[in-house]
Design a protein around this motif. Structure first.
Motif, PDB file in Angstrom:
ATOM      1  N   UNK A   1      -5.315 -18.634 -16.921  1.00  0.00           N
ATOM      2  CA  UNK A   1      -6.915 -17.904 -16.092  1.00  0.00           C
ATOM      3  C   UNK A   1      -6.278 -16.871 -15.477  1.00  0.00           C
ATOM      4  N   UNK A   2      -6.952 -15.460 -14.882  1.00  0.00           N
ATOM      5  CA  UNK A   2      -5.743 -14.686 -14.429  1.00  0.00           C
ATOM      6  C   UNK A   2      -6.384 -14.921 -12.586  1.00  0.00           C
ATOM      7  N   UNK A   3      -5.516 -14.699 -11.827  1.00  0.00           N
ATOM      8  CA  UNK A   3      -5.599 -14.980 -10.843  1.00  0.00           C
ATOM      9  C   UNK A   3      -6.555 -13.694 -10.064  1.00  0.00           C
ATOM     10  N   UNK A   4      -7.585 -14.057  -9.691  1.00  0.00           N
ATOM     11  CA  UNK A   4      -8.438 -13.220  -8.583  1.00  0.00           C
ATOM     12  C   UNK A   4      -8.134 -13.206  -7.260  1.00  0.00           C
ATOM     13  N   UNK A   5      -8.442 -11.945  -6.828  1.00  0.00           N
ATOM     14  CA  UNK A   5      -8.805 -11.950  -5.451  1.00  0.00           C
ATOM     15  C   UNK A   5      -9.530 -11.033  -5.229  1.00  0.00           C
TER      16      UNK A   5
ATOM     17  N   UNK B   1      -9.793  -9.043  -2.307  1.00  0.00           N
ATOM     18  CA  UNK B   1     -10.045  -8.535  -1.351  1.00  0.00           C
ATOM     19  C   UNK B   1      -8.433  -7.304  -1.224  1.00  0.00           C
ATOM     20  N   UNK B   2      -7.804  -6.871  -2.297  1.00  0.00           N
ATOM     21  CA  UNK B   2      -6.580  -6.708  -2.706  1.00  0.00           C
ATOM     22  C   UNK B   2      -6.909  -5.682  -0.655  1.00  0.00           C
ATOM     23  N   UNK B   3      -7.563  -5.096  -0.526  1.00  0.00           N
ATOM     24  CA  UNK B   3      -7.137  -4.636   0.070  1.00  0.00           C
ATOM     25  C   UNK B   3      -6.941  -4.723   1.896  1.00  0.00           C
ATOM     26  N   UNK B   4      -7.718  -5.636   1.642  1.00  0.00           N
ATOM     27  CA  UNK B   4      -7.004  -7.100   2.849  1.00  0.00           C
ATOM     28  C   UNK B   4      -9.006  -6.788   3.581  1.00  0.00           C
TER      29      UNK B   4
ATOM     30  N   UNK C   1     -15.718  -4.133  -5.065  1.00  0.00           N
ATOM     31  CA  UNK C   1     -15.074  -4.159  -5.838  1.00  0.00           C
ATOM     32  C   UNK C   1     -14.185  -3.088  -6.134  1.00  0.00           C
ATOM     33  N   UNK C   2     -14.316  -2.277  -5.005  1.00  0.00           N
ATOM     34  CA  UNK C   2     -12.581  -1.650  -4.767  1.00  0.00           C
ATOM     35  C   UNK C   2     -11.478  -2.722  -4.443  1.00  0.00           C
ATOM     36  N   UNK C   3     -11.615  -3.633  -3.950  1.00  0.00           N
ATOM     37  CA  UNK C   3     -10.937  -4.616  -3.525  1.00  0.00           C
ATOM     38  C   UNK C   3     -10.792  -5.707  -4.708  1.00  0.00           C
ATOM     39  N   UNK C   4     -11.433  -5.599  -6.021  1.00  0.00           N
ATOM     40  CA  UNK C   4     -11.150  -6.923  -6.733  1.00  0.00           C
ATOM     41  C   UNK C   4     -10.126  -6.399  -7.699  1.00  0.00           C
ATOM     42  N   UNK C   5      -9.202  -7.179  -8.202  1.00  0.00           N
ATOM     43  CA  UNK C   5      -8.629  -7.323  -8.726  1.00  0.00           C
ATOM     44  C   UNK C   5      -8.188  -8.560  -9.502  1.00  0.00           C
TER      45      UNK C   5
ATOM     46  N   UNK D   1     -13.970  -3.662 -17.689  1.00  0.00           N
ATOM     47  CA  UNK D   1     -13.579  -4.135 -18.830  1.00  0.00           C
ATOM     48  C   UNK D   1     -11.822  -4.411 -18.310  1.00  0.00           C
ATOM     49  N   UNK D   2     -11.481  -5.251 -19.104  1.00  0.00           N
ATOM     50  CA  UNK D   2     -10.035  -6.067 -18.736  1.00  0.00           C
ATOM     51  C   UNK D   2      -9.782  -6.133 -19.529  1.00  0.00           C
ATOM     52  N   UNK D   3      -8.239  -7.300 -19.546  1.00  0.00           N
ATOM     53  CA  UNK D   3      -7.489  -7.517 -21.028  1.00  0.00           C
ATOM     54  C   UNK D   3      -8.094  -9.210 -20.892  1.00  0.00           C
TER      55      UNK D   3
END
Length: 272
Positions: free
Chosen positions: A1-5, A7-10, A66-70, A134-136
């Motif tokens: 499982x990938x770790x979902x963030x 709020x990558x920009x806080x 979604x800009x903060x979604x990683x 789209x992601x791996x």
């Protein structure tokens, strides 16, 4: 499982997305109030402006967030046609809900129908936007949280349309828009917390555009539209102000007519 963030920009993206939702809601509510006090083409135009404002605000909220979604272990791209389609869906369904309230004779039935239609449309916009990701790896959803997010969307939409029918003062509209902004943001993050990603590492390039290449410029453009439209609505006279101005003008014309008949403006009699 990938770790979902989320709020990558806080706190920047959550706060900005909430602000965009509130601005769109406030503008949409003000336009709906203007529409209910107008008739004919003016009502239609105000309702179209309200629908575009609410739809734009909701879509911009979603993709600013979604800009903060990683996701760890993979890049993220967005399918451009699907992303644009999600914007069109937001506009169309909000327009349907607003027009149902604006022209419905049975206000209760129109409110329920419009709230259900708009809420389901907002949820469709959200998950259509997620389908553009789209992601791996593979994205899966918790059905309970998905259902909860849809319920929140319907309740938020119904509450917004109710507020449009029952709030007229600027203070009431402001409070209603803050509540609606919180509800729409809650719907978004509830839907995002339903997401799980199983990452499959790969060296192949992902199709689509990055958030900064496509989402960010489009969000800035739509945000500018909201601010400019807000300025236009703020400077545009209300129906009451136009009626008062017309009444004052008619009063001035009536006062001026006796003076014109008895003053020096009359022509002297012609002599033979």
């Amino acid at each position: 499982m990938g770790h979902l963030d989320h709020a990558t920009f806080g706190w920047l993206t959550p706060v900005l997305s909430y602000a965009m939702a509130c601005i769109g809601a406030a503008l949409g509510l003000r336009c709906t109030v203007r529409a209910l006090g107008a008739t004919g083409r003016a009502r239609r135009n105000w309702l179209l402006t309200a629908a575009s404002a609410i739809g734009t605000g909701i879509w911009t909220m979603h993709f600013v967030a979604m800009l903060g979604f990683g996701v760890s272990g993979t890049d993220i791209r967005y399918d451009v046609p699907l992303t644009v389609l999600s914007l069109l869906v937001a506009m169309v369904v909000v327009c349907a809900g607003v027009f149902a309230v604006g022209y419905g004779r049975d206000r209760t039935r129109a409110l329920l129908l419009g709230g259900l239609t708009t809420g389901l449309g907002v949820a469709s916009m959200h998950y259509l936007g997620m389908a553009a990701v789209r992601l791996h790896g593979d994205i899966t959803y918790d059905p309970v949280r998905v259902g909860l997010s849809v319920l929140i969307a319907v309740v938020a939409a119904t509450a917004a349309l109710w507020a449009a029918l029952h709030t007229t003062s600027p203070v009431a509209v402001t409070v209603a828009s803050l509540v609606m902004g919180a509800a729409v943001s809650s719907m978004h993050y509830t839907g995002m917390f339903a997401v799980s990603v199983k990452v499959t590492p790969s060296g192949t390039a992902l199709p689509g555009a990055t958030a900064m290449q496509f989402i960010f410029p489009l969000a800035v453009g739509l945000g500018s539209y909201l601010f400019l439209t807000s300025a236009f609505v703020a400077l545009s006279p209300t129906t009451g102000e136009r009626e008062a101005s017309a009444s004052a003008q008619r009063h001035d014309e009536r006062d001026a007519q006796p003076g014109e008949r008895s003053g020096t403006g009359t022509r002297p009699a012609r002599t033979a």
